[in-house]
Write a protein that holds these residues in place. Sequence first.
Motif, PDB file in Angstrom:
ATOM      1  N   ALA A  14       9.736  16.377 -25.596  1.00  0.00           N
ATOM      2  CA  ALA A  14      10.050  15.268 -24.690  1.00  0.00           C
ATOM      3  C   ALA A  14       9.416  15.489 -23.317  1.00  0.00           C
ATOM      4  CB  ALA A  14      11.560  15.096 -24.559  1.00  0.00           C
ATOM      5  N   ALA A  15       9.294  16.746 -22.915  1.00  0.00           N
ATOM      6  CA  ALA A  15       8.681  17.063 -21.621  1.00  0.00           C
ATOM      7  C   ALA A  15       7.158  17.197 -21.731  1.00  0.00           C
ATOM      8  CB  ALA A  15       9.261  18.364 -21.079  1.00  0.00           C
ATOM      9  N   ASN A  16       6.634  17.044 -22.949  1.00  0.00           N
ATOM     10  CA  ASN A  16       5.199  17.158 -23.221  1.00  0.00           C
ATOM     11  C   ASN A  16       4.676  18.534 -22.789  1.00  0.00           C
ATOM     12  OD1 ASN A  16       2.842  16.267 -24.326  1.00  0.00           O
ATOM     13  ND2 ASN A  16       2.138  15.239 -22.457  1.00  0.00           N
ATOM     14  N   ARG A  17       5.455  19.569 -23.077  1.00  0.00           N
ATOM     15  CA  ARG A  17       5.060  20.940 -22.763  1.00  0.00           C
ATOM     16  C   ARG A  17       4.846  21.695 -24.069  1.00  0.00           C
ATOM     17  NH1 ARG A  17       6.947  22.886 -17.684  1.00  0.00           N
ATOM     18  NH2 ARG A  17       6.622  21.207 -16.208  1.00  0.00           N
ATOM     19  N   HIS A  18       3.653  22.157 -24.294  1.00  0.00           N
ATOM     20  CA  HIS A  18       3.368  22.869 -25.537  1.00  0.00           C
ATOM     21  C   HIS A  18       3.092  24.343 -25.319  1.00  0.00           C
ATOM     22  CE1 HIS A  18       3.445  19.078 -27.583  1.00  0.00           C
ATOM     23  NE2 HIS A  18       2.577  18.601 -26.728  1.00  0.00           N
ATOM     24  N   ARG A  19       2.732  24.719 -24.125  1.00  0.00           N
ATOM     25  CA  ARG A  19       2.395  26.118 -23.859  1.00  0.00           C
ATOM     26  C   ARG A  19       3.346  26.785 -22.866  1.00  0.00           C
ATOM     27  NH1 ARG A  19      -0.393  26.257 -27.977  1.00  0.00           N
ATOM     28  NH2 ARG A  19      -2.491  25.457 -28.033  1.00  0.00           N
ATOM     29  N   THR A  20       3.987  26.011 -22.022  1.00  0.00           N
ATOM     30  CA  THR A  20       4.888  26.572 -21.018  1.00  0.00           C
ATOM     31  C   THR A  20       6.291  26.012 -21.221  1.00  0.00           C
ATOM     32  OG1 THR A  20       4.370  24.819 -19.447  1.00  0.00           O
ATOM     33  CG2 THR A  20       3.041  26.825 -19.322  1.00  0.00           C
ATOM     34  N   ALA A  21       7.272  26.747 -20.752  1.00  0.00           N
ATOM     35  CA  ALA A  21       8.667  26.325 -20.910  1.00  0.00           C
ATOM     36  C   ALA A  21       8.952  25.087 -20.068  1.00  0.00           C
ATOM     37  CB  ALA A  21       9.603  27.452 -20.498  1.00  0.00           C
ATOM     38  N   ALA A  22       9.730  24.187 -20.627  1.00  0.00           N
ATOM     39  CA  ALA A  22      10.077  22.947 -19.937  1.00  0.00           C
ATOM     40  C   ALA A  22      11.162  23.165 -18.895  1.00  0.00           C
ATOM     41  CB  ALA A  22      10.530  21.894 -20.943  1.00  0.00           C
ATOM     42  N   MET A  23      11.919  24.267 -19.015  1.00  0.00           N
ATOM     43  CA  MET A  23      13.000  24.568 -18.075  1.00  0.00           C
ATOM     44  C   MET A  23      13.359  26.043 -18.172  1.00  0.00           C
ATOM     45  SD  MET A  23      16.158  22.706 -20.112  1.00  0.00           S
ATOM     46  CE  MET A  23      15.403  21.125 -19.997  1.00  0.00           C
ATOM     47  N   ARG A  24      14.262  26.478 -17.311  1.00  0.00           N
ATOM     48  CA  ARG A  24      14.704  27.867 -17.343  1.00  0.00           C
ATOM     49  C   ARG A  24      15.303  28.211 -18.697  1.00  0.00           C
ATOM     50  NH1 ARG A  24      18.946  29.421 -13.456  1.00  0.00           N
ATOM     51  NH2 ARG A  24      20.000  27.757 -14.514  1.00  0.00           N
ATOM     52  N   THR A  25      15.178  29.474 -19.081  1.00  0.00           N
ATOM     53  CA  THR A  25      15.660  29.917 -20.392  1.00  0.00           C
ATOM     54  C   THR A  25      17.138  29.610 -20.598  1.00  0.00           C
ATOM     55  OG1 THR A  25      14.002  31.662 -20.428  1.00  0.00           O
ATOM     56  CG2 THR A  25      15.874  31.915 -21.922  1.00  0.00           C
ATOM     57  N   ALA A  26      17.981  29.873 -19.602  1.00  0.00           N
ATOM     58  CA  ALA A  26      19.418  29.617 -19.744  1.00  0.00           C
ATOM     59  C   ALA A  26      19.687  28.135 -19.979  1.00  0.00           C
ATOM     60  CB  ALA A  26      20.171  30.096 -18.510  1.00  0.00           C
ATOM     61  N   ASP A  27      18.973  27.265 -19.266  1.00  0.00           N
ATOM     62  CA  ASP A  27      19.147  25.825 -19.455  1.00  0.00           C
ATOM     63  C   ASP A  27      18.626  25.387 -20.826  1.00  0.00           C
ATOM     64  OD1 ASP A  27      20.237  25.639 -16.915  1.00  0.00           O
ATOM     65  OD2 ASP A  27      18.311  25.168 -15.972  1.00  0.00           O
ATOM     66  N   HIS A  28      17.505  25.967 -21.240  1.00  0.00           N
ATOM     67  CA  HIS A  28      16.935  25.661 -22.555  1.00  0.00           C
ATOM     68  C   HIS A  28      17.937  26.012 -23.646  1.00  0.00           C
ATOM     69  CE1 HIS A  28      13.324  24.554 -24.730  1.00  0.00           C
ATOM     70  NE2 HIS A  28      12.570  24.728 -23.643  1.00  0.00           N
ATOM     71  N   GLU A  29      18.529  27.207 -23.557  1.00  0.00           N
ATOM     72  CA  GLU A  29      19.509  27.646 -24.554  1.00  0.00           C
ATOM     73  C   GLU A  29      20.744  26.750 -24.559  1.00  0.00           C
ATOM     74  OE1 GLU A  29      19.353  29.783 -27.047  1.00  0.00           O
ATOM     75  OE2 GLU A  29      17.290  30.191 -26.477  1.00  0.00           O
ATOM     76  N   ARG A  30      21.206  26.379 -23.380  1.00  0.00           N
ATOM     77  CA  ARG A  30      22.375  25.498 -23.272  1.00  0.00           C
ATOM     78  C   ARG A  30      22.086  24.152 -23.939  1.00  0.00           C
ATOM     79  NH1 ARG A  30      23.829  27.420 -18.816  1.00  0.00           N
ATOM     80  NH2 ARG A  30      22.396  26.255 -17.498  1.00  0.00           N
ATOM     81  N   ARG A  31      20.909  23.596 -23.683  1.00  0.00           N
ATOM     82  CA  ARG A  31      20.533  22.315 -24.303  1.00  0.00           C
ATOM     83  C   ARG A  31      20.426  22.435 -25.820  1.00  0.00           C
ATOM     84  NH1 ARG A  31      17.136  18.689 -21.147  1.00  0.00           N
ATOM     85  NH2 ARG A  31      18.315  18.257 -19.266  1.00  0.00           N
ATOM     86  N   ALA A  32      19.795  23.512 -26.292  1.00  0.00           N
ATOM     87  CA  ALA A  32      19.642  23.710 -27.731  1.00  0.00           C
ATOM     88  C   ALA A  32      21.007  23.908 -28.402  1.00  0.00           C
ATOM     89  CB  ALA A  32      18.724  24.893 -28.016  1.00  0.00           C
ATOM     90  N   ASP A  33      21.902  24.660 -27.762  1.00  0.00           N
ATOM     91  CA  ASP A  33      23.263  24.836 -28.298  1.00  0.00           C
ATOM     92  C   ASP A  33      23.998  23.505 -28.373  1.00  0.00           C
ATOM     93  OD1 ASP A  33      23.096  27.559 -28.753  1.00  0.00           O
ATOM     94  OD2 ASP A  33      24.041  28.119 -26.849  1.00  0.00           O
ATOM     95  N   ALA A  34      23.869  22.695 -27.337  1.00  0.00           N
ATOM     96  CA  ALA A  34      24.522  21.382 -27.326  1.00  0.00           C
ATOM     97  C   ALA A  34      23.948  20.483 -28.414  1.00  0.00           C
ATOM     98  CB  ALA A  34      24.368  20.729 -25.950  1.00  0.00           C
ATOM     99  N   TYR A  35      22.645  20.526 -28.610  1.00  0.00           N
ATOM    100  CA  TYR A  35      21.998  19.728 -29.659  1.00  0.00           C
ATOM    101  C   TYR A  35      22.534  20.138 -31.034  1.00  0.00           C
ATOM    102  CZ  TYR A  35      18.243  17.319 -32.170  1.00  0.00           C
ATOM    103  OH  TYR A  35      17.538  16.481 -32.991  1.00  0.00           O
ATOM    104  N   ALA A  36      22.599  21.458 -31.279  1.00  0.00           N
ATOM    105  CA  ALA A  36      23.097  21.957 -32.562  1.00  0.00           C
ATOM    106  C   ALA A  36      24.574  21.596 -32.763  1.00  0.00           C
ATOM    107  CB  ALA A  36      22.898  23.469 -32.650  1.00  0.00           C
ATOM    108  N   ALA A  37      25.371  21.663 -31.710  1.00  0.00           N
ATOM    109  CA  ALA A  37      26.796  21.310 -31.807  1.00  0.00           C
ATOM    110  C   ALA A  37      26.963  19.827 -32.136  1.00  0.00           C
ATOM    111  CB  ALA A  37      27.520  21.654 -30.511  1.00  0.00           C
ATOM    112  N   ARG A  38      26.167  18.972 -31.490  1.00  0.00           N
ATOM    113  CA  ARG A  38      26.218  17.528 -31.815  1.00  0.00           C
ATOM    114  C   ARG A  38      25.800  17.289 -33.260  1.00  0.00           C
ATOM    115  NH1 ARG A  38      23.847  17.041 -26.853  1.00  0.00           N
ATOM    116  NH2 ARG A  38      21.820  16.567 -27.782  1.00  0.00           N
ATOM    117  N   ALA A  39      24.759  17.986 -33.695  1.00  0.00           N
ATOM    118  CA  ALA A  39      24.294  17.830 -35.074  1.00  0.00           C
ATOM    119  C   ALA A  39      25.373  18.252 -36.058  1.00  0.00           C
ATOM    120  CB  ALA A  39      23.024  18.653 -35.290  1.00  0.00           C
ATOM    121  N   ARG A  40      26.042  19.373 -35.778  1.00  0.00           N
ATOM    122  CA  ARG A  40      27.120  19.839 -36.663  1.00  0.00           C
ATOM    123  C   ARG A  40      28.249  18.817 -36.717  1.00  0.00           C
ATOM    124  NH1 ARG A  40      28.653  24.628 -38.850  1.00  0.00           N
ATOM    125  NH2 ARG A  40      27.142  25.886 -37.724  1.00  0.00           N
ATOM    126  N   ALA A  41      28.599  18.237 -35.578  1.00  0.00           N
ATOM    127  CA  ALA A  41      29.675  17.241 -35.532  1.00  0.00           C
ATOM    128  C   ALA A  41      29.283  15.974 -36.301  1.00  0.00           C
ATOM    129  CB  ALA A  41      30.017  16.915 -34.079  1.00  0.00           C
TER     130      ALA A  41
END
Length: 180
Positions: A148-175
Amino acid sequence: MSRTLHTDPYHRRAARRPAVVAVRVRAARPGFVHPASPADIRRLLAFFGPAATYGLRAVELRQRPGPGFAVAALRVPGIVRLFEQPEPPWVLPGRLGPPDLARLRRAGAVVSPGPAATEVGWPGHSLRDFVLFDGLMHEIGHHVVQHAANRHRTAAMRTADHERRADAYAARARAEATRW
């Protein structure tokens, strides 16, 4: 034209470009299993549709990359790797921290902490679901952030924020997958 493709919301761009995601399999080593089959992966991706598969090229069932514990990894751009897991029950050295215990129990594992090791049992399809949601959908969460951020080689955000977003995405998917 007042709106361009780059200002369209992610889900609209995804709907315009449905993708067929390749699922590649490397056999698990003796003593290990791939808990999720290619059919499980295809069914889950079909359930979540274009918003989950937009820009995703492949899902690979692979052998573990080395010592240690790994469930999945994202190889940018667009390849999710799901790693083989030891045959249950698992015997993990030491005691697990509260976040790890909570994650395993939420996934349906039966966790028995001992003084020197922790035994983890996986009844029914709980190990498959752990790999699909805490592995695959978590890494797709990372992919969605990057894509979504059109970033293929560099991180779109800080690692902690990236992990938080990915965890939230997985939690929504599980629900949402209670209907799956």
